[in-house]
Design a protein around this motif. Structure first.
Motif, PDB file in Angstrom:
ATOM      1  N   LYS A   1       0.796  -1.032   0.042  1.00 41.17           N
ATOM      2  CA  LYS A   1      -0.073  -0.513  -0.183  1.00 41.17           C
ATOM      3  C   LYS A   1       0.629   0.962  -0.054  1.00 41.17           C
ATOM      4  CE  LYS A   1      -2.524  -0.776   3.783  1.00 41.17           C
ATOM      5  NZ  LYS A   1      -3.882  -0.642   4.548  1.00 41.17           N
TER       6      LYS A   1
ATOM      7  N   SER B   1       2.851   1.438  -3.369  1.00 43.16           N
ATOM      8  CA  SER B   1       1.405   2.242  -4.685  1.00 43.16           C
ATOM      9  C   SER B   1       0.984   3.557  -4.418  1.00 43.16           C
ATOM     10  CB  SER B   1       0.001   1.022  -4.158  1.00 43.16           C
ATOM     11  OG  SER B   1       0.637  -0.543  -4.762  1.00 43.16           O
ATOM     12  N   TYR B   2       0.619   4.225  -3.270  1.00 46.35           N
ATOM     13  CA  TYR B   2      -0.167   5.053  -3.515  1.00 46.35           C
ATOM     14  C   TYR B   2       1.704   6.025  -3.775  1.00 46.35           C
ATOM     15  CZ  TYR B   2      -3.989   3.121  -0.915  1.00 46.35           C
ATOM     16  OH  TYR B   2      -5.135   1.935  -0.101  1.00 46.35           O
TER      17      TYR B   2
ATOM     18  N   LEU C   1       0.944   5.886  -7.068  1.00 47.28           N
ATOM     19  CA  LEU C   1      -0.215   6.625  -7.876  1.00 47.28           C
ATOM     20  C   LEU C   1       0.143   7.960  -7.370  1.00 47.28           C
ATOM     21  CD1 LEU C   1      -3.071   4.677  -5.750  1.00 47.28           C
ATOM     22  CD2 LEU C   1      -2.524   4.901  -8.245  1.00 47.28           C
ATOM     23  N   LEU C   2       0.436   8.666  -6.656  1.00 45.78           N
ATOM     24  CA  LEU C   2       0.809   9.863  -6.262  1.00 45.78           C
ATOM     25  C   LEU C   2       2.153  11.014  -7.286  1.00 45.78           C
ATOM     26  CD1 LEU C   2       1.053  13.067  -4.468  1.00 45.78           C
ATOM     27  CD2 LEU C   2       2.133  12.031  -3.608  1.00 45.78           C
TER      28      LEU C   2
ATOM     29  N   ILE D   1      -1.508  -1.728  -9.773  1.00 44.74           N
ATOM     30  CA  ILE D   1      -1.744  -0.942  -8.272  1.00 44.74           C
ATOM     31  C   ILE D   1      -2.988   0.047  -8.497  1.00 44.74           C
ATOM     32  CG2 ILE D   1      -1.095   0.875  -8.079  1.00 44.74           C
ATOM     33  CD1 ILE D   1       1.592   0.452  -8.447  1.00 44.74           C
TER      34      ILE D   1
ATOM     35  N   MET E   1      -5.584  -1.123  -5.736  1.00 45.03           N
ATOM     36  CA  MET E   1      -5.711  -0.488  -4.516  1.00 45.03           C
ATOM     37  C   MET E   1      -6.600   0.767  -4.534  1.00 45.03           C
ATOM     38  SD  MET E   1      -3.474  -1.150  -2.365  1.00 45.03           S
ATOM     39  CE  MET E   1      -2.210  -3.283  -2.687  1.00 45.03           C
ATOM     40  N   VAL E   2      -7.263   0.397  -5.876  1.00 40.98           N
ATOM     41  CA  VAL E   2      -7.870   1.402  -5.952  1.00 40.98           C
ATOM     42  C   VAL E   2      -9.344   1.452  -6.483  1.00 40.98           C
ATOM     43  CG1 VAL E   2      -8.663   3.377  -7.553  1.00 40.98           C
ATOM     44  CG2 VAL E   2      -6.156   3.579  -7.336  1.00 40.98           C
TER      45      VAL E   2
ATOM     46  N   ARG F   1     -10.388  -1.941  -3.376  1.00 38.82           N
ATOM     47  CA  ARG F   1     -10.005  -1.362  -2.235  1.00 38.82           C
ATOM     48  C   ARG F   1     -12.385  -1.186  -1.855  1.00 38.82           C
ATOM     49  NH1 ARG F   1      -6.785  -1.019   0.975  1.00 38.82           N
ATOM     50  NH2 ARG F   1      -7.199   1.104   2.119  1.00 38.82           N
TER      51      ARG F   1
END
Length: 472
Positions: A39, A42-43, A46-47, A118, A122-123, A126
């Motif tokens: 996580k 991944s975040y 993503l950022l 991802i 993760m998006v 979730r």
């Protein structure tokens, strides 16, 4: 003779039944130490993905891939079609790096770094857990008749999926046309850019289709990287692996019975709870060994460790390991194949860095006008050329002009002798070169033309000058 393992599962895709119908995957909510680390990774990615087209370095967009206008920015450095050789070498570096990484660590890229995984896990996944619930709730909802609850959840999920897909499509568009152009299109009336809006909706539809319906099939069917595993992996590659030696032992896997001594019974440590299967986002059974569907997401490792802890057995039944480590108790070995890939990677990287330092901020191309021979102008011989000068920087260049460096002669530019090139712009035109026959080496003489910014020489271009053979 020991019983040979059943390999029939490799003859078909796990998400398609015998009749060719799609088997939908409803994984349970993953949890554990590795998932928490995923996580974070991944975040962060993503950022980076959402911020990269909107961040500028020295006035350049951090990442830009404008194919239509042939403008490319990579980490804030502008690249033009004239720099295509750098792009080719960078792609070769990337291919060799992925090959080396896969040989050493398997398909870990897919589970931890790939944008498809991802976004999916993760998006969108979730959000699906938030709306539809865990695996059991999703299975019940899938079989449930279309009542108000199911309609409400489906409409809510599909709407959220579409909105996120629309956002991803806008970011994707910013990579292609530039963030400044995207903001301009948003501010102006829609009717002025209807074709662009239609293209945006098409991208939105593609992303929505992938994450709402196609899902794990991208990794299983569409992505060629999974097929490379059969070529790149060997018994020394570290992958997400099931320790079949410990899990099966003499009598194979069996359900947990607290009344018996499992060590003396000869049963393996695998209690056949199938939680590793239930949590898998591609629906495979990791206990069957290496499979092209496995994306090394480590969800099965976390789940198995949690179960092992509950039944008071050692963790690591599923872990990062090579086949040699499991069967022969060998540690990681830097093999000859890895050394070969590493050597090629260092060579290509060295070449790329060297060419990057040799790259000029100005690219000049001067060519003789096709179909034109020489011309007598008084005592001199004249040739006509076309020129193109590209300014790769974000600064305007003033007072640009040409001078003949070798041999002696003069240059006359059609139009103004000195001109200006805007930032990331280009200037092109025609010029005449006149040389006295005494300085010619024959019917074809190599010449050097300097491109100056004021008194500063910023580029040198070599070409040929034609003259009569009698002047040899």
């Amino acid at each position: 003779m020991p019983k040979m393992p059943d390999e029939s599962f490799r003859d078909a895709i796990g998400t398609v039944d015998d009749k060719g119908k799609r088997i939908w995957v409803f994984p349970k909510i993953p949890s554990g130490k590795l998932y928490d680390r995923r996580k974070i990774v991944s975040y962060f990615l993503l950022l980076f993905l959402f911020a990269a087209p909107f961040v500028k370095v020295n006035g350049n967009q951090f990442l830009l891939f404008n194919v239509t206008e042939r403008k490319f920015n990579i980490f804030g450095f502008p690249f033009w079609p004239q720099d295509f050789y750098l792009f080719v070498i960078s792609m070769l570096v990337g291919v060799v790096f992925v090959a080396l990484f896969t040989v050493a660590f398997g398909r870990i890229f897919c589970g931890w770094i790939c944008p498809q995984t991802i976004f999916m896990e993760m998006v969108f996944r979730r959000i699906e857990f938030w709306i539809d619930g865990d695996r059991g709730a999703q299975l019940r909802l899938d079989k449930q008749r279309w009542d108000s609850e199911k309609i409400r959840k489906r409409v809510l999920k599909w709407t959220v999926f579409f909105v996120i897909s629309f956002g991803i499509a806008n970011v994707f568009l910013a990579y292609l046309i530039g963030s400044d152009e995207l903001f301009r299109l948003v501010k102006e009336p829609l009717a002025n850019h209807l074709s662009t809006f239609i293209a945006l909706l098409i991208f939105t539809g593609v992303f929505y289709f992938v994450y709402a319906w196609f899902r794990e099939q991208v990794c299983i069917i569409a992505c060629p990287y999974g097929r490379l595993q059969g070529v790149l992996l060997d018994n020394k590659s570290i992958i997400v692996a099931y320790d079949h030696v410990r899990g099966e032992k003499e009598k194979g896997r069996a359900k947990m019975d607290k009344r018996e001594d499992r060590t003396l019974s000869g049963k393996g440590d695998c209690i056949d709870c199938r939680q590793c299967v239930n949590v898998c986002p591609t629906g495979i059974d990791i206990r069957n060994g290496t499979q092209l569907e496995c994306i090394n997401c480590t969800a099965c490792i976390d789940e198995c460790d949690a179960i092992m802890e509950k039944v008071s057995l050692p963790k690591g039944l599923i872990r990062y390991a090579s086949e040699d480590e499991i069967t022969k108790n060998k540690t990681f070995e830097f093999t000859a194949r890895m050394k070969g890939y590493t050597a090629v990677l260092f060579i290509l990287t060295g070449i790329f860095i060297g060419l990057l330092f040799l790259r000029n901020d100005v690219e000049a191309t001067i060519l003789r006008l096709p179909g034109q021979l020489f011309e007598h102008k008084g005592e001199n011989i004249s040739n006509v050329y076309t020129y193109k000068v590209v300014n790769k920087t974000v600064n305007d260049f003033d007072d640009i002009h040409f001078e003949l460096l070798h041999p002696k002669g003069t240059i006359t530019t059609v139009g103004k002798p000195r001109f200006r090139i805007a930032k990331e712009g280009m200037a092109q035109g025609t010029l005449f070169v006149e040389i006295n026959p005494a300085f010619l080496e024959g019917d074809k003489t190599p010449i050097e033309i300097g491109v100056y910014k004021g008194n500063q020489l910023i580029e040198t271009e070599r070409t040929n000058f034609l003259g009569p053979r009698s002047f040899n």
